[in-house]
Write a protein that holds these residues in place. Structure first.
Motif, short mmCIF file in Angstrom:
data_model
loop_
_atom_site.label_atom_id
_atom_site.label_comp_id
_atom_site.label_asym_id
_atom_site.label_seq_id
_atom_site.Cartn_x
_atom_site.Cartn_y
_atom_site.Cartn_z
N GLY A 152 -40.34 -19.90 18.52
CA GLY A 152 -41.04 -19.65 17.28
C GLY A 152 -40.79 -20.78 16.30
N ASP A 153 -41.57 -20.80 15.24
CA ASP A 153 -41.42 -21.85 14.24
C ASP A 153 -40.27 -21.59 13.27
OD1 ASP A 153 -43.58 -23.44 15.17
OD2 ASP A 153 -44.98 -22.06 14.21
N LYS A 154 -39.82 -20.34 13.20
CA LYS A 154 -38.73 -19.97 12.30
C LYS A 154 -37.51 -19.52 13.11
CE LYS A 154 -41.45 -17.06 10.50
NZ LYS A 154 -42.06 -15.94 9.84
N LEU A 155 -36.34 -19.77 12.58
CA LEU A 155 -35.10 -19.40 13.25
C LEU A 155 -35.11 -17.94 13.68
CD1 LEU A 155 -32.10 -19.83 14.06
CD2 LEU A 155 -31.53 -19.25 11.70
N GLU A 156 -35.49 -17.05 12.78
CA GLU A 156 -35.44 -15.61 13.10
C GLU A 156 -36.37 -15.23 14.26
OE1 GLU A 156 -37.83 -16.08 9.20
OE2 GLU A 156 -35.98 -16.89 10.02
N ASP A 157 -37.39 -16.04 14.52
CA ASP A 157 -38.27 -15.78 15.67
C ASP A 157 -37.58 -16.04 17.00
OD1 ASP A 157 -40.32 -15.22 13.87
OD2 ASP A 157 -41.16 -17.24 14.00
N ASN A 158 -36.49 -16.79 16.96
CA ASN A 158 -35.81 -17.20 18.19
C ASN A 158 -34.49 -16.47 18.43
OD1 ASN A 158 -37.82 -19.19 18.67
ND2 ASN A 158 -36.85 -20.46 17.13
N LEU A 159 -34.18 -15.50 17.60
CA LEU A 159 -32.93 -14.76 17.76
C LEU A 159 -33.14 -13.59 18.71
CD1 LEU A 159 -31.56 -14.91 14.11
CD2 LEU A 159 -31.06 -16.41 16.06
N ASN A 160 -33.28 -13.93 19.96
CA ASN A 160 -33.47 -12.98 21.05
C ASN A 160 -32.71 -13.54 22.25
OD1 ASN A 160 -35.34 -14.79 22.57
ND2 ASN A 160 -36.64 -14.47 20.78
N PRO A 161 -32.59 -12.79 23.33
CA PRO A 161 -31.79 -13.31 24.46
C PRO A 161 -32.26 -14.66 25.00
CG PRO A 161 -32.11 -10.96 24.71
CD PRO A 161 -32.96 -11.39 23.54
N VAL A 162 -33.56 -14.85 25.14
CA VAL A 162 -34.07 -16.12 25.67
C VAL A 162 -33.83 -17.25 24.67
CG1 VAL A 162 -36.15 -17.36 26.40
CG2 VAL A 162 -35.78 -15.01 27.16
N GLY A 163 -34.12 -17.00 23.41
CA GLY A 163 -33.90 -18.01 22.38
C GLY A 163 -32.45 -18.43 22.28
N ARG A 164 -31.56 -17.49 22.42
CA ARG A 164 -30.12 -17.81 22.36
C ARG A 164 -29.71 -18.72 23.52
NH1 ARG A 164 -29.23 -11.82 20.40
NH2 ARG A 164 -29.21 -12.23 18.16
N ILE A 165 -30.25 -18.45 24.69
CA ILE A 165 -29.95 -19.32 25.84
C ILE A 165 -30.49 -20.73 25.60
CG2 ILE A 165 -30.51 -19.74 28.28
CD1 ILE A 165 -30.41 -16.65 28.62
N TYR A 166 -31.72 -20.82 25.08
CA TYR A 166 -32.31 -22.13 24.81
C TYR A 166 -31.53 -22.87 23.73
CZ TYR A 166 -36.48 -21.20 27.64
OH TYR A 166 -37.35 -20.95 28.66
N TYR A 167 -31.09 -22.17 22.68
CA TYR A 167 -30.28 -22.83 21.65
C TYR A 167 -28.98 -23.36 22.23
CZ TYR A 167 -33.01 -21.66 17.46
OH TYR A 167 -33.98 -21.60 16.49
N ALA A 168 -28.35 -22.59 23.10
CA ALA A 168 -27.09 -23.03 23.71
C ALA A 168 -27.31 -24.28 24.55
CB ALA A 168 -26.49 -21.91 24.57
N GLY A 169 -28.34 -24.27 25.39
CA GLY A 169 -28.64 -25.44 26.21
C GLY A 169 -29.00 -26.65 25.36
#
Length: 101
Positions: free
Chosen positions: A29-46
């Protein structure tokens, strides 16, 4: 990738006048809060461990990471000389964008 706009410009120069470019990127998503889900967390870690440091080590160092979002990707692609960008398809993990001259 340190210089995504430069890479987009290179792809643009490689295409025929009626060509198109298919870009597959992580679903973000374009906003941080759009990415606070299991998939987004994995992508942020990578992204934190691999994508951002690799980008920052290069000359331009844009550091978009794995969660750039569609709006930021559009900016980069159009900065490379493409006139239109559309989301052609998506999965829970990826967005597929089509860029045209």
């Amino acid at each position: 990738m340190g210089d995504p706009a430069g890479a987009a410009a290179h792809v643009r120069q490689s295409l025929k006048p009626d060509g198109s470019w298919m870009i597959i990127e992580p679903m973000a998503g374009d906003k941080l809060e759009d990415n606070l889900n299991p998939v987004g967390r994995i992508y942020y870690a990578g992204s934190t461990m691999g994508c951002v440091p690799t980008s920052l080590s290069q000359e331009v160092g844009a550091a978009l990471g794995a969660q750039a979002g569609e709006a930021r990707l559009r900016e980069v692609i159009t900065a490379g000389g493409f006139r239109s960008v559309r989301r052609a398809a998506e999965t829970p993990f990826n967005m597929i964008l089509e860029a045209r001259l």
